[in-house]
Design an enzyme around this catalytic site. Structure first.
Site, PDB file in Angstrom:
ATOM      1  N   ALA A 132      22.644  -6.784  19.212  1.00 48.92           N
ATOM      2  CA  ALA A 132      23.661  -5.760  19.419  1.00 48.92           C
ATOM      3  C   ALA A 132      23.447  -4.510  18.541  1.00 48.92           C
ATOM      4  O   ALA A 132      23.543  -3.383  19.049  1.00 48.92           O
ATOM      5  CB  ALA A 132      25.045  -6.361  19.197  1.00 48.92           C
TER       6      ALA A 132
ATOM      7  N   GLU B  84      24.418 -22.316  17.784  1.00 48.38           N
ATOM      8  CA  GLU B  84      25.880 -22.171  17.785  1.00 48.38           C
ATOM      9  C   GLU B  84      26.519 -23.134  18.781  1.00 48.38           C
ATOM     10  O   GLU B  84      27.518 -23.792  18.485  1.00 48.38           O
ATOM     11  CB  GLU B  84      26.252 -20.722  18.140  1.00 48.38           C
ATOM     12  CG  GLU B  84      25.947 -19.758  17.013  1.00 48.38           C
ATOM     13  CD  GLU B  84      26.008 -18.280  17.412  1.00 48.38           C
ATOM     14  OE1 GLU B  84      25.804 -17.442  16.535  1.00 48.38           O
ATOM     15  OE2 GLU B  84      26.236 -17.963  18.589  1.00 48.38           O
TER      16      GLU B  84
ATOM     17  N   VAL C 226      24.319  -0.842  40.398  1.00 50.95           N
ATOM     18  CA  VAL C 226      23.157   0.053  40.524  1.00 50.95           C
ATOM     19  C   VAL C 226      22.020  -0.761  41.128  1.00 50.95           C
ATOM     20  O   VAL C 226      21.690  -1.850  40.648  1.00 50.95           O
ATOM     21  CB  VAL C 226      22.758   0.619  39.143  1.00 50.95           C
ATOM     22  CG1 VAL C 226      21.455   1.393  39.233  1.00 50.95           C
ATOM     23  CG2 VAL C 226      23.875   1.506  38.604  1.00 50.95           C
TER      24      VAL C 226
ATOM     25  N   GLY D 125      25.592   0.780  32.613  1.00 50.30           N
ATOM     26  CA  GLY D 125      25.876  -0.357  31.739  1.00 50.30           C
ATOM     27  C   GLY D 125      26.928  -0.022  30.697  1.00 50.30           C
ATOM     28  O   GLY D 125      26.795   0.949  29.955  1.00 50.30           O
TER      29      GLY D 125
ATOM     30  N   PHE E   9      26.733  -2.913  24.841  1.00 50.63           N
ATOM     31  CA  PHE E   9      26.656  -2.283  23.519  1.00 50.63           C
ATOM     32  C   PHE E   9      25.910  -0.945  23.581  1.00 50.63           C
ATOM     33  O   PHE E   9      26.321   0.030  22.964  1.00 50.63           O
ATOM     34  CB  PHE E   9      25.954  -3.219  22.533  1.00 50.63           C
ATOM     35  CG  PHE E   9      26.813  -4.378  22.128  1.00 50.63           C
ATOM     36  CD1 PHE E   9      27.811  -4.221  21.183  1.00 50.63           C
ATOM     37  CD2 PHE E   9      26.639  -5.621  22.696  1.00 50.63           C
ATOM     38  CE1 PHE E   9      28.612  -5.276  20.803  1.00 50.63           C
ATOM     39  CE2 PHE E   9      27.432  -6.692  22.327  1.00 50.63           C
ATOM     40  CZ  PHE E   9      28.424  -6.526  21.385  1.00 50.63           C
ATOM     41  N   GLY E  10      24.794  -0.916  24.331  1.00 50.77           N
ATOM     42  CA  GLY E  10      23.989   0.308  24.398  1.00 50.77           C
ATOM     43  C   GLY E  10      24.710   1.415  25.141  1.00 50.77           C
ATOM     44  O   GLY E  10      24.826   2.547  24.648  1.00 50.77           O
TER      45      GLY E  10
HETATM   46  C1  LIG Z   1      25.155 -15.708  24.125  1.00 49.56           C
HETATM   47  C2  LIG Z   1      24.651 -14.514  23.362  1.00 49.56           C
HETATM   48  C3  LIG Z   1      24.826 -14.443  22.000  1.00 49.56           C
HETATM   49  C4  LIG Z   1      24.377 -13.340  21.284  1.00 49.56           C
HETATM   50  N1  LIG Z   1      24.602 -13.302  19.931  1.00 49.56           N
HETATM   51  C5  LIG Z   1      24.254 -12.181  19.253  1.00 49.56           C
HETATM   52  C6  LIG Z   1      24.567 -12.066  17.872  1.00 49.56           C
HETATM   53  O1  LIG Z   1      25.125 -12.991  17.265  1.00 49.56           O
HETATM   54  N2  LIG Z   1      24.224 -10.917  17.237  1.00 49.56           N
HETATM   55  C7  LIG Z   1      23.598  -9.891  17.885  1.00 49.56           C
HETATM   56  O2  LIG Z   1      23.362  -8.849  17.281  1.00 49.56           O
HETATM   57  N3  LIG Z   1      23.282  -9.969  19.188  1.00 49.56           N
HETATM   58  C8  LIG Z   1      23.598 -11.092  19.884  1.00 49.56           C
HETATM   59  N4  LIG Z   1      23.289 -11.183  21.213  1.00 49.56           N
HETATM   60  C9  LIG Z   1      22.496 -10.112  21.845  1.00 49.56           C
HETATM   61  C10 LIG Z   1      23.341  -8.912  22.195  1.00 49.56           C
HETATM   62  O3  LIG Z   1      24.546  -9.304  22.807  1.00 49.56           O
HETATM   63  C11 LIG Z   1      22.523  -7.994  23.093  1.00 49.56           C
HETATM   64  O4  LIG Z   1      21.382  -7.593  22.385  1.00 49.56           O
HETATM   65  C12 LIG Z   1      23.318  -6.776  23.525  1.00 49.56           C
HETATM   66  O5  LIG Z   1      24.431  -7.169  24.305  1.00 49.56           O
HETATM   67  C13 LIG Z   1      22.446  -5.816  24.318  1.00 49.56           C
HETATM   68  O6  LIG Z   1      23.210  -4.715  24.708  1.00 49.56           O
HETATM   69  P1  LIG Z   1      22.866  -3.928  26.047  1.00 49.56           P
HETATM   70  O7  LIG Z   1      23.796  -2.755  26.098  1.00 49.56           O
HETATM   71  O8  LIG Z   1      21.416  -3.701  26.140  1.00 49.56           O
HETATM   72  O9  LIG Z   1      23.213  -4.952  27.217  1.00 49.56           O
HETATM   73  P2  LIG Z   1      24.578  -5.699  27.563  1.00 49.56           P
HETATM   74  O10 LIG Z   1      25.487  -5.754  26.397  1.00 49.56           O
HETATM   75  O11 LIG Z   1      24.142  -6.983  28.186  1.00 49.56           O
HETATM   76  O12 LIG Z   1      25.240  -4.778  28.673  1.00 49.56           O
HETATM   77  C14 LIG Z   1      24.641  -4.547  29.910  1.00 49.56           C
HETATM   78  C15 LIG Z   1      25.708  -4.040  30.877  1.00 49.56           C
HETATM   79  O13 LIG Z   1      25.063  -3.562  32.040  1.00 49.56           O
HETATM   80  C16 LIG Z   1      25.774  -4.003  33.191  1.00 49.56           C
HETATM   81  N5  LIG Z   1      24.809  -4.086  34.279  1.00 49.56           N
HETATM   82  C17 LIG Z   1      23.692  -4.831  34.348  1.00 49.56           C
HETATM   83  N6  LIG Z   1      23.047  -4.615  35.504  1.00 49.56           N
HETATM   84  C18 LIG Z   1      23.773  -3.713  36.188  1.00 49.56           C
HETATM   85  C19 LIG Z   1      23.622  -3.105  37.474  1.00 49.56           C
HETATM   86  N7  LIG Z   1      22.569  -3.370  38.259  1.00 49.56           N
HETATM   87  N8  LIG Z   1      24.558  -2.239  37.883  1.00 49.56           N
HETATM   88  C20 LIG Z   1      25.646  -1.946  37.091  1.00 49.56           C
HETATM   89  N9  LIG Z   1      25.821  -2.499  35.876  1.00 49.56           N
HETATM   90  C21 LIG Z   1      24.902  -3.369  35.414  1.00 49.56           C
HETATM   91  C22 LIG Z   1      26.324  -5.361  32.771  1.00 49.56           C
HETATM   92  O14 LIG Z   1      27.448  -5.722  33.565  1.00 49.56           O
HETATM   93  C23 LIG Z   1      26.679  -5.132  31.303  1.00 49.56           C
HETATM   94  O15 LIG Z   1      27.998  -4.690  31.142  1.00 49.56           O
HETATM   95  C24 LIG Z   1      23.729 -12.285  21.954  1.00 49.56           C
HETATM   96  C25 LIG Z   1      23.542 -12.348  23.339  1.00 49.56           C
HETATM   97  C26 LIG Z   1      24.007 -13.455  24.046  1.00 49.56           C
HETATM   98  C27 LIG Z   1      23.825 -13.517  25.533  1.00 49.56           C
END
Ligand SMILES: Cc1cc2nc3c(=O)[nH]c(=O)nc-3n(C[C@H](O)[C@H](O)[C@H](O)COP(=O)(O)OP(=O)(O)OC[C@H]3O[C@@H](n4cnc5c(N)ncnc54)[C@H](O)[C@@H]3O)c2cc1C
Length: 421
Positions: A314, A171, A80, A12, A15-16
């Site tokens: 995030a 929003e 994955v 992934g 953000f994480g």
């Molecule tokens: C519309 C929307 C608005 C938001 N607004 C806010 C906000 O204002 N403030 C805030 O703090 N948070 C906000 N969030 C929440 C925030 O974006 C998430 O908490 C954050 O993105 C989580 O990070 P993550 O790394 O866990 O996952 P993500 O950022 O979702 O990243 C996951 C990554 O894993 C990849 N992936 C997934 N499955 C697979 C696989 N099987 N194989 C390979 N790659 C894979 C994806 O392509 C992606 O790039 C919002 C979310 C959304 C959807």
């Protein structure tokens, strides 16, 4: 990269995952970051793409480009599909990757609460593809209304329902009223876009349920001032091509948008026990139970602190990504792993022009000040210098003129609910 160094696989590039990769920049490891998309998406601004305020590349960047200067990191584009925990391998759709350590940060998708059939009529907003589809439906609704002879059908095309009164729903609803009332002014000959109805439906008794009550009430007032009809305590029981069912009440609408349920990536269930939202119940140090070399970060991790779930936002994902990386470094140095502690920096939601709410370290703001704080923080955290400059320019222009410069319909002119479909 020296092949002898321990191999860290990061699943992934959100953000994480990106935070974990960056935190390992100086560590004696070689990193492979795997994502099924070639780009990182700044999800908090997805609704701006969905409402034509920003173009897709303004809020995204190629993961490979983001990590170009980090010599110990390689990026591969692959899906994955599973894990072989015993042999320490990540399974890909077209191969496998052996690891010494791994960080899984695959994020979350939508949940239609067991009604996946609603998805066809009510797209959600998680990926760039979703945002482009929502934009297509919103812009086409006005086009269909303009061509409609029948007044009742015209009203249906001019009725927009947003399901879910969390930050994304609020929003979206605010931005839709701005499009109808300002952006499209003077562009149509038969319809008056101002007459469009935007209805925000929330099952709880207030919008923005996790926020302090006074901010929820302020958000409701600000939404209503913008022209949004807010319906709280309203449970959706059906969605189809012609509208939304709320118990025995029907809202006829051709555009329905989903901002309600969230379900973690299905990869969580392949790693162990998950909560109801599919988030993996991790150890306090973020490792997978029984697998100290494997960590989970971001929306995929179920972490409880002081009796409350760490929210899927995030900042939490970034902190978890960095923490997992720090624990990997500690293990390499022969030190014990540390438990994760979430530092809550507050919550912010924008509602529209000069409207928003913020709860930052006990400081509660509404209206203009909350909106300005939201603008500043989102510009600051956007990835990439180009993106920051472009977004600032677009927002300044939009503020002065109400223009939305990304009003492009891609992907055909038909939508579900279209009688010609
Ligand atoms: C519309 C929307 C608005 C938001 N607004 C806010 C906000 O204002 N403030 C805030 O703090 N948070 C906000 N969030 C929440 C925030 O974006 C998430 O908490 C954050 O993105 C989580 O990070 P993550 O790394 O866990 O996952 P993500 O950022 O979702 O990243 C996951 C990554 O894993 C990849 N992936 C997934 N499955 C697979 C696989 N099987 N194989 C390979 N790659 C894979 C994806 O392509 C992606 O790039 C919002 C979310 C959304 C959807």
């Amino acid at each position: 990269m020296a092949e002898t160094l321990p191999h860290v696989v990061i699943v992934g590039g959100g953000f994480g995952g990106l935070s974990a990769a960056r935190a390992l920049a100086g560590a004696p490891v070689r990193i492979t970051l795997v994502d099924r998309r070639n780009h990182h998406v700044f999800q908090p601004l997805l609704y701006q793409v969905a409402t034509a305020g920003l173009a897709a590349p303004d809020i995204a960047a190629p993961i490979r480009h983001i990590l170009r200067s980090q010599r110990n990191a390689a990026v591969i584009l692959a899906e994955v599909t599973g894990f072989d925990l015993r042999r320490r391998k990540v399974t890909l759709a077209d191969g496998e990757l052996a690891y010494d350590f791994a960080v899984v940060a695959a994020g979350a998708g939508h949940s239609y609460f067991g009604h996946d059939e609603w998805g066809r009529h009510a797209p959600g907003l998680k990926t760039m593809e979703d945002a482009v589809e929502v934009r297509r439906r919103v812009l086409l609704a006005f086009e269909h209304a303009e061509r409609q002879e029948d007044e009742a059908l015209q009203r249906e095309w001019l009725t927009f329902v947003v399901i879910g009164g969390g930050p994304t729903g609020v929003e979206l609803a605010g931005a839709l009223t701005e499009i109808a009332r300002h952006t499209l002014r003077g562009e149509f000959r038969r319809i008056n876009p101002r007459s469009a109805r935007v209805i925000l439906v929330e099952g709880a008794d207030r919008v923005l349920p996790p926020y302090p009550k006074e901010l929820s009430e302020s958000a409701r007032r600000q939404l209503e001032r913008l022209g949004v009809e807010v319906r709280t305590g309203a449970l959706v029981t059906g969605v189809d091509g012609g509208g939304v069912q709320l118990g025995d009440q029907r809202i006829a609408a051709r555009t329905v948008l989903w901002a309600a349920g969230v379900a973690a990536s299905p990869l969580g269930r392949m790693l162990g026990k998950c909560d109801r939202a599919g988030r993996l119940e991790v150890e306090p140090d973020l490792s997978v139970p029984g697998h100290p070399e494997l960590f989970v970060a971001g929306d995929l991790a179920a972490v409880t602190q002081d009796g409350k779930a760490v929210p899927g936002v995030a900042p939490a994902a970034m902190q978890m990504g960095r923490h997992a990386a720090a624990n990997i470094i500690r293990m390499l140095e022969g030190q014990p792993r540390r438990r994760f502690l979430y530092r809550d920096k507050g919550s912010l939601a924008t509602i529209g022009r000069k409207a928003g709410v913020a709860d930052i370290g006990g400081l509660r703001l509404s209206g203009l000040l909350a909106w300005l704080a939201w603008l500043a923080i989102h510009i600051f955290f956007l990835i990439g210098f180009r993106n920051r400059v472009v977004v600032m320019f677009e927002w300044a222009l939009a503020y002065l003129t109400y223009a939305r410069s990304a009003r492009i319909v891609l992907g055909g002119n038909r939508v579900s609910g279209d009688p010609h479909e």
